[in-house]
Motif scaffolding. Structure first.
Motif, PDB file in Angstrom:
ATOM      1  N   GLY A 166       0.791  -1.218   0.000  1.00 43.71           N
ATOM      2  CA  GLY A 166       0.000   0.000   0.000  1.00 43.71           C
ATOM      3  C   GLY A 166       0.822   1.265   0.000  1.00 43.71           C
ATOM      4  O   GLY A 166       0.438   2.263   0.622  1.00 43.71           O
ATOM      5  N   ARG A 167       1.930   1.260  -0.721  1.00 42.65           N
ATOM      6  CA  ARG A 167       2.789   2.440  -0.790  1.00 42.65           C
ATOM      7  C   ARG A 167       2.586   3.156  -2.123  1.00 42.65           C
ATOM      8  O   ARG A 167       2.420   2.522  -3.172  1.00 42.65           O
ATOM      9  N   GLY A 185      -1.966   5.897  -8.379  1.00 44.72           N
ATOM     10  CA  GLY A 185      -1.118   5.292  -7.365  1.00 44.72           C
ATOM     11  C   GLY A 185       0.263   5.903  -7.232  1.00 44.72           C
ATOM     12  O   GLY A 185       1.106   5.387  -6.493  1.00 44.72           O
ATOM     13  N   GLY A 186       0.500   7.000  -7.949  1.00 45.27           N
ATOM     14  CA  GLY A 186       1.820   7.620  -7.846  1.00 45.27           C
ATOM     15  C   GLY A 186       2.095   8.571  -8.994  1.00 45.27           C
ATOM     16  O   GLY A 186       1.171   9.066  -9.644  1.00 45.27           O
ATOM     17  N   ARG A 208       1.864  15.883  -0.751  1.00 45.57           N
ATOM     18  CA  ARG A 208       2.047  14.849   0.272  1.00 45.57           C
ATOM     19  C   ARG A 208       0.719  14.341   0.832  1.00 45.57           C
ATOM     20  O   ARG A 208       0.593  13.163   1.184  1.00 45.57           O
ATOM     21  N   SER A 209      -0.263  15.196   0.903  1.00 43.92           N
ATOM     22  CA  SER A 209      -1.563  14.800   1.478  1.00 43.92           C
ATOM     23  C   SER A 209      -2.253  13.716   0.650  1.00 43.92           C
ATOM     24  O   SER A 209      -3.171  13.044   1.146  1.00 43.92           O
ATOM     25  N   LYS A 210      -1.822  13.532  -0.599  1.00 44.87           N
ATOM     26  CA  LYS A 210      -2.460  12.542  -1.471  1.00 44.87           C
ATOM     27  C   LYS A 210      -1.805  11.169  -1.390  1.00 44.87           C
ATOM     28  O   LYS A 210      -2.341  10.189  -1.939  1.00 44.87           O
ATOM     29  N   LEU A 211      -0.647  11.068  -0.731  1.00 47.62           N
ATOM     30  CA  LEU A 211       0.138   9.835  -0.804  1.00 47.62           C
ATOM     31  C   LEU A 211      -0.564   8.647  -0.160  1.00 47.62           C
ATOM     32  O   LEU A 211      -0.461   7.515  -0.652  1.00 47.62           O
ATOM     33  N   ASP A 212      -1.261   8.860   0.932  1.00 45.31           N
ATOM     34  CA  ASP A 212      -1.962   7.743   1.577  1.00 45.31           C
ATOM     35  C   ASP A 212      -3.035   7.165   0.658  1.00 45.31           C
ATOM     36  O   ASP A 212      -3.175   5.937   0.545  1.00 45.31           O
ATOM     37  N   GLU A 216      -3.393   3.410  -1.008  1.00 42.52           N
ATOM     38  CA  GLU A 216      -4.606   2.591  -0.921  1.00 42.52           C
ATOM     39  C   GLU A 216      -5.058   2.148  -2.313  1.00 42.52           C
ATOM     40  O   GLU A 216      -5.506   1.003  -2.499  1.00 42.52           O
ATOM     41  N   SER A 217      -4.922   3.040  -3.290  1.00 44.40           N
ATOM     42  CA  SER A 217      -5.266   2.693  -4.667  1.00 44.40           C
ATOM     43  C   SER A 217      -4.355   1.580  -5.185  1.00 44.40           C
ATOM     44  O   SER A 217      -4.807   0.638  -5.855  1.00 44.40           O
TER      45      SER A 217
END
Length: 248
Positions: A166-167, A185-186, A208-212, A216-217
């Protein structure tokens, strides 16, 4: 020449992505037909321990808690671009980022080159040795993003491993990397752009706020590539070959 001859002789060929299939056509000078099957690389969900929290993983490794942590993980070979990654990271010049490099270099020369390139940087941390199975979770859960600064690539099990944890990821638009990772996803960058990797890393810092949610995607995407599906698809290839008796 041997590969071209082999492709024409075998009853079936399995590749892990459409990009790999196209590479077969181009490199071997053959036309793909019904004997070439695309079967995705299976995921690594449940293959490694995955119980440590991000906070505990960072504490264990001595990684700063509040910073954006980029990770390179896996066997280090020249084409994987680790030396270029180190130089790119230096260009970011932001006190809120940290680079973690974990994996065994293929040669002593490459090891020495990495150590020299890092120098006395306190924001670049390395473990230039084999990463044991039970340690995988420490590095992956300590990271916010996993980087794949490859100069060439076909199939990347390391990318699927990162997605299975999930990274969020950064990778070049190249081969199966582009087939495997999408923009949900990135960040994908143009490998021909000298600033592509640097720009992608800076974008990750800004967003950075979108990385989690990206992570998950990636996990949802990785779940599609379960080994029961891979097994069924592989068995179908074998059954087709056996039912045909011999290739016409």
């Amino acid at each position: 020449m041997i590969s071209r001859m082999l492709f024409k002789w075998v009853d079936a060929t399995i590749v892990h992505s459409e990009a790999a299939g196209k590479a077969v056509e181009k490199k071997w000078g053959v036309k793909r037909d019904h004997r070439c099957s695309v079967i995705p690389h299976g995921n690594y969900i449940g293959s490694y321990p995955n119980s440590i929290s991000s906070t505990d993983a960072r504490t264990k490794l001595g990684v700063p808690q509040g910073k954006l942590v980029f990770l390179f993980l896996g066997m280090i070979r020249p084409y994987k671009g680790v030396l270029e990654l180190i130089e790119t990271f230096k260009r970011i010049a932001d006190g809120n980022v940290h680079l973690l490099i974990a994996g065994k270099p293929i040669s002593e020369e490459l090891t020495a080159g990495i150590v020299t390139a890092i120098g006395d940087r306190r924001d670049i941390q390395h473990h230039l040795d084999h990463v044991a199975d039970e340690e995988m979770q420490d590095y992956l859960n300590a990271a916010d993003m996993v980087l794949f600064p490859y100069t060439r690539a076909l199939t990347s099990g390391a990318l699927i491993l990162a997605m299975s944890f999930g990274r969020a990821c950064i990778a070049p638009k190249m081969g199966a990397l582009e087939d495997t990772l999408d923009e949900s996803g990135g960040f994908l960058y143009d490998p021909e752009d000298a600033n592509g990797l640097c720009d992608a890393m800076k974008q990750a810092l800004r967003e950075r706020s979108k990385l989690d949610s990206m992570g998950e995607s990636n996990l949802r995407r990785a779940k599609q590539w379960d080994w029961s599906m891979v097994a069924r698809m592989t068995a179908d290839v074998y059954k087709r070959c056996l039912s045909n008796g011999s290739r016409s």
